[in-house]
Design a protein around this motif. Structure first.
Motif, PDB file in Angstrom:
ATOM      1  N   THR A   1      22.501 -33.505  38.110  1.00 50.84           N
ATOM      2  CA  THR A   1      21.345 -34.120  38.750  1.00 50.84           C
ATOM      3  C   THR A   1      20.113 -33.599  38.041  1.00 50.84           C
ATOM      4  O   THR A   1      20.067 -32.420  37.660  1.00 50.84           O
ATOM      5  CB  THR A   1      21.267 -33.801  40.250  1.00 50.84           C
ATOM      6  N   SER A   2      19.124 -34.440  37.837  1.00 48.22           N
ATOM      7  CA  SER A   2      17.906 -34.001  37.149  1.00 48.22           C
ATOM      8  C   SER A   2      16.852 -33.475  38.111  1.00 48.22           C
ATOM      9  O   SER A   2      15.712 -33.235  37.731  1.00 48.22           O
ATOM     10  CB  SER A   2      17.325 -35.150  36.312  1.00 48.22           C
ATOM     11  N   LEU A   3      17.234 -33.275  39.370  1.00 51.76           N
ATOM     12  CA  LEU A   3      16.303 -32.764  40.380  1.00 51.76           C
ATOM     13  C   LEU A   3      15.929 -31.315  40.059  1.00 51.76           C
ATOM     14  O   LEU A   3      16.802 -30.448  40.016  1.00 51.76           O
ATOM     15  CB  LEU A   3      16.968 -32.846  41.752  1.00 51.76           C
ATOM     16  N   PRO A   4      14.652 -31.011  39.844  1.00 49.68           N
ATOM     17  CA  PRO A   4      14.268 -29.651  39.436  1.00 49.68           C
ATOM     18  C   PRO A   4      14.559 -28.591  40.480  1.00 49.68           C
ATOM     19  O   PRO A   4      14.813 -27.429  40.144  1.00 49.68           O
ATOM     20  CB  PRO A   4      12.763 -29.774  39.157  1.00 49.68           C
ATOM     21  N   GLN A   5      14.537 -28.957  41.763  1.00 50.57           N
ATOM     22  CA  GLN A   5      14.777 -27.970  42.827  1.00 50.57           C
ATOM     23  C   GLN A   5      16.157 -27.331  42.728  1.00 50.57           C
ATOM     24  O   GLN A   5      16.378 -26.228  43.244  1.00 50.57           O
ATOM     25  CB  GLN A   5      14.617 -28.626  44.206  1.00 50.57           C
ATOM     26  N   VAL A   6      17.079 -27.994  42.066  1.00 47.76           N
ATOM     27  CA  VAL A   6      18.440 -27.477  41.949  1.00 47.76           C
ATOM     28  C   VAL A   6      18.459 -26.105  41.280  1.00 47.76           C
ATOM     29  O   VAL A   6      19.210 -25.212  41.686  1.00 47.76           O
ATOM     30  CB  VAL A   6      19.318 -28.485  41.170  1.00 47.76           C
ATOM     31  N   THR A   7      17.636 -25.925  40.263  1.00 48.35           N
ATOM     32  CA  THR A   7      17.589 -24.623  39.587  1.00 48.35           C
ATOM     33  C   THR A   7      16.423 -23.763  40.054  1.00 48.35           C
ATOM     34  O   THR A   7      16.411 -22.552  39.805  1.00 48.35           O
ATOM     35  CB  THR A   7      17.519 -24.809  38.065  1.00 48.35           C
ATOM     36  N   GLU A   8      15.460 -24.355  40.724  1.00 50.11           N
ATOM     37  CA  GLU A   8      14.321 -23.570  41.210  1.00 50.11           C
ATOM     38  C   GLU A   8      14.672 -22.736  42.434  1.00 50.11           C
ATOM     39  O   GLU A   8      13.922 -21.835  42.811  1.00 50.11           O
ATOM     40  CB  GLU A   8      13.146 -24.502  41.529  1.00 50.11           C
ATOM     41  N   ARG A   9      15.809 -23.005  43.057  1.00 55.34           N
ATOM     42  CA  ARG A   9      16.206 -22.282  44.259  1.00 55.34           C
ATOM     43  C   ARG A   9      16.760 -20.887  43.963  1.00 55.34           C
ATOM     44  O   ARG A   9      17.007 -20.100  44.872  1.00 55.34           O
ATOM     45  CB  ARG A   9      17.253 -23.096  45.026  1.00 55.34           C
ATOM     46  N   GLY A  10      16.978 -20.578  42.697  1.00 49.36           N
ATOM     47  CA  GLY A  10      17.409 -19.228  42.325  1.00 49.36           C
ATOM     48  C   GLY A  10      18.893 -18.971  42.440  1.00 49.36           C
ATOM     49  O   GLY A  10      19.326 -17.820  42.403  1.00 49.36           O
ATOM     50  N   ASN A  11      19.706 -20.013  42.574  1.00 47.37           N
ATOM     51  CA  ASN A  11      21.157 -19.835  42.629  1.00 47.37           C
ATOM     52  C   ASN A  11      21.641 -19.378  41.247  1.00 47.37           C
ATOM     53  O   ASN A  11      21.476 -20.072  40.252  1.00 47.37           O
ATOM     54  CB  ASN A  11      21.829 -21.150  43.033  1.00 47.37           C
ATOM     55  N   LYS A  12      22.252 -18.210  41.185  1.00 56.26           N
ATOM     56  CA  LYS A  12      22.593 -17.598  39.907  1.00 56.26           C
ATOM     57  C   LYS A  12      23.850 -18.177  39.277  1.00 56.26           C
ATOM     58  O   LYS A  12      24.157 -17.856  38.120  1.00 56.26           O
ATOM     59  CB  LYS A  12      22.753 -16.083  40.091  1.00 56.26           C
ATOM     60  N   LEU A  13      24.566 -19.018  39.990  1.00 56.80           N
ATOM     61  CA  LEU A  13      25.780 -19.623  39.451  1.00 56.80           C
ATOM     62  C   LEU A  13      25.674 -21.141  39.390  1.00 56.80           C
ATOM     63  O   LEU A  13      26.649 -21.859  39.610  1.00 56.80           O
ATOM     64  CB  LEU A  13      26.996 -19.205  40.291  1.00 56.80           C
ATOM     65  N   THR A  14      24.463 -21.629  39.104  1.00 56.29           N
ATOM     66  CA  THR A  14      24.243 -23.074  38.965  1.00 56.29           C
ATOM     67  C   THR A  14      23.706 -23.398  37.575  1.00 56.29           C
ATOM     68  O   THR A  14      22.790 -22.732  37.081  1.00 56.29           O
ATOM     69  CB  THR A  14      23.248 -23.595  40.014  1.00 56.29           C
ATOM     70  N   ILE A  15      24.272 -24.412  36.953  1.00 53.07           N
ATOM     71  CA  ILE A  15      23.749 -25.000  35.715  1.00 53.07           C
ATOM     72  C   ILE A  15      23.331 -26.431  36.044  1.00 53.07           C
ATOM     73  O   ILE A  15      24.111 -27.193  36.617  1.00 53.07           O
ATOM     74  CB  ILE A  15      24.820 -25.037  34.615  1.00 53.07           C
ATOM     75  N   ARG A  16      22.081 -26.800  35.718  1.00 55.81           N
ATOM     76  CA  ARG A  16      21.648 -28.195  35.889  1.00 55.81           C
ATOM     77  C   ARG A  16      21.855 -28.910  34.560  1.00 55.81           C
ATOM     78  O   ARG A  16      21.263 -28.538  33.554  1.00 55.81           O
ATOM     79  CB  ARG A  16      20.177 -28.272  36.318  1.00 55.81           C
ATOM     80  N   ILE A  17      22.666 -29.943  34.563  1.00 58.05           N
ATOM     81  CA  ILE A  17      23.093 -30.567  33.309  1.00 58.05           C
ATOM     82  C   ILE A  17      22.026 -31.481  32.691  1.00 58.05           C
ATOM     83  O   ILE A  17      21.684 -31.321  31.521  1.00 58.05           O
ATOM     84  CB  ILE A  17      24.423 -31.322  33.526  1.00 58.05           C
ATOM     85  N   PRO A  18      21.469 -32.471  33.405  1.00 58.08           N
ATOM     86  CA  PRO A  18      20.419 -33.286  32.785  1.00 58.08           C
ATOM     87  C   PRO A  18      19.084 -32.541  32.795  1.00 58.08           C
ATOM     88  O   PRO A  18      18.862 -31.658  33.644  1.00 58.08           O
ATOM     89  CB  PRO A  18      20.337 -34.531  33.682  1.00 58.08           C
ATOM     90  N   PRO A  19      18.163 -32.895  31.909  1.00 54.98           N
ATOM     91  CA  PRO A  19      16.824 -32.320  31.978  1.00 54.98           C
ATOM     92  C   PRO A  19      16.112 -32.708  33.265  1.00 54.98           C
ATOM     93  O   PRO A  19      16.414 -33.742  33.872  1.00 54.98           O
ATOM     94  CB  PRO A  19      16.104 -32.934  30.762  1.00 54.98           C
ATOM     95  N   ASP A  20      15.185 -31.903  33.702  1.00 56.24           N
ATOM     96  CA  ASP A  20      14.327 -32.140  34.869  1.00 56.24           C
ATOM     97  C   ASP A  20      13.664 -33.515  34.742  1.00 56.24           C
ATOM     98  O   ASP A  20      12.983 -33.802  33.765  1.00 56.24           O
ATOM     99  CB  ASP A  20      13.297 -31.014  34.902  1.00 56.24           C
ATOM    100  N   PHE A  21      13.848 -34.389  35.750  1.00 50.62           N
ATOM    101  CA  PHE A  21      13.351 -35.762  35.659  1.00 50.62           C
ATOM    102  C   PHE A  21      11.838 -35.858  35.603  1.00 50.62           C
ATOM    103  O   PHE A  21      11.286 -36.885  35.171  1.00 50.62           O
ATOM    104  CB  PHE A  21      13.864 -36.599  36.837  1.00 50.62           C
TER     105      PHE A  21
END
Length: 393
Positions: A133-153
């Protein structure tokens, strides 16, 4: 007694042979790396979910065609897919099943609602979450075991706005889907459009994944006389919204959210003519970069008559990178160690495994990619290059 002795020697020889065969077989035995998938494989977003899975399975097949050794053991890769019908509650159940039953160290989820549901427990479960998902909040939440695959929309919004205002005008009707991802897109888009002097003349989000008839919502938007329509969700329902807008007399341009793909929409509406004046993400099959061309050719050989979409290629690359990170980390089970190697894994991907030109990860775990926008002009898709989208984030 002689007969008994002869029989005993034969038995011993047979037993010895069996032991050697078992030992040889054990030396060649393969362990299994299971990468989980929970996404829509039925319902209105089924095509989208199947595309994601297609890219993952293509990568797994390529990896399995060569020897794979990690920590001294031989492995093969297996993708374990479960259908969540685009329902975040189902996603959470699926991922718990994948972790507990299938022992997956990594799970890919292709929608923001499902991603957020899994982020509630993936760190405790020591599970690497591959978030498409290109939603920026996915990585802004600080979850240390998350990779966001598409670039931030959000990197798309300014060029979309500039191009559409210049070509069509400043009045926009917003008819995007009503799921969390589309809501986030709309919330980010509105201030940029209005800040550039534009006006929102209609707002009518619709349930793309549950409906197939959008006439009433589209009709109200057309009555507001927009120059541009802001639409998007999965490709098929997005195409139906565009088609019905044209049938109701709308002649302006479409801003297409990055989840929907122009080439897939064209198949639904009968070609590019109904999408004239649109802007969205460049279809991979129209990307003339060498790695994209080579990937498209390989995919077409495996899937005659079908072109690869962006979600196919990005998730293909992500499976390759995840397995490469496991090799670098020397483990297939320690998600923290694997996550620590994902940056290096992405930056060292061989070009043939990186058709979208991913440069690596930003400091929060989102990809940095060299992206091309696509516009429909004169019945053709033309490209506009955006270098290293999200590199500054």
């Amino acid at each position: 007694m002689k007969v008994q002795a002869k029989f005993t020697r034969r038995t011993l020889l047979a037993a010895a042979a069996a032991t050697l065969a078992f030992a040889a077989g054990g030396a060649q035995a393969q362990e299994v790396i299971k990468i989980g998938y929970s996404g829509p494989l039925s319902g209105g977003a089924a095509l989208y979910g199947k595309n994601v899975l297609s890219g993952m399975e293509m990568a797994a097949a390529e990896i399995n065609a060569k020897p794979l050794t990690i920590g001294g053991k031989n492995y093969k890769v297996e993708i374990v897919p479960l259908d969540d019908k685009y329902n975040p509650a189902e996603t959470a159940i699926n991922v718990q099943r994948l972790v507990q039953q299938h022992k997956t160290a990594a799970v890919l989820v292709p929608h923001s609602g499902g991603v957020f549901a899994v982020q509630a427990f993936n760190e405790k479960a020591n599970t690497l979450l591959l978030a498409y998902t290109s939603l920026p909040q996915v990585t802004e939440r600080g979850n240390k075991l998350t990779i966001r695959i598409p670039p931030d929309f959000t990197g798309y919004i300014a060029p979309f706005t500039k191009a559409m205002m210049a070509k069509h005008g400043k009045n926009v009707a917003m008819l995007q889907a009503d799921h969390d991802y589309a809501k986030a897109w709309a919330a980010a888009f509105k201030p940029v459009w209005e800040g550039a002097g534009g006006k929102i003349v209609a707002e009518n989000p619709m349930s793309y994944n549950k409906a197939t008839d959008f006439y009433s919502g589209v009709s109200r938007a057309v009555q507001a006389k927009p120059d541009v329509m802001f639409i998007g969700g999965a490709s098929e329902p997005t195409a139906l919204v565009a088609k019905q807008a044209r049938e109701l007399g709308f002649k302006g341009g479409f801003i297409i959210l990055d989840q929907a793909k122009i080439d897939e929409m064209a198949k639904v509406v009968g070609g590019l003519a109904p999408l004239e004046g649109s802007i969205g993400v460049m279809p991979l099959a129209n990307d003339d970069r060498p790695e994209a061309v080579a990937f498209t050719q390989r995919y077409r050989k495996l899937n005659p008559g079908k072109d690869p979409s962006t979600e196919i290629s990005l998730n293909y690359s992500t499976v390759h990178a995840t397995v490469a990170a496991m090799k670098l980390a020397g483990t297939t089970t320690d998600a923290t160690a694997i996550r620590a190697q994902m940056q290096k894994a992405f930056t060292t991907l061989p070009p043939e495994y990186n058709p979208n030109d991913i440069d690596g990860l930003d400091s929060k775990g989102g990809t940095i990619a060299n992206t091309i926008l696509g516009t429909v002009e004169g019945g053709k898709i033309k490209g506009q290059f955006l270098r290293a989208l999200n590199a500054g984030k």
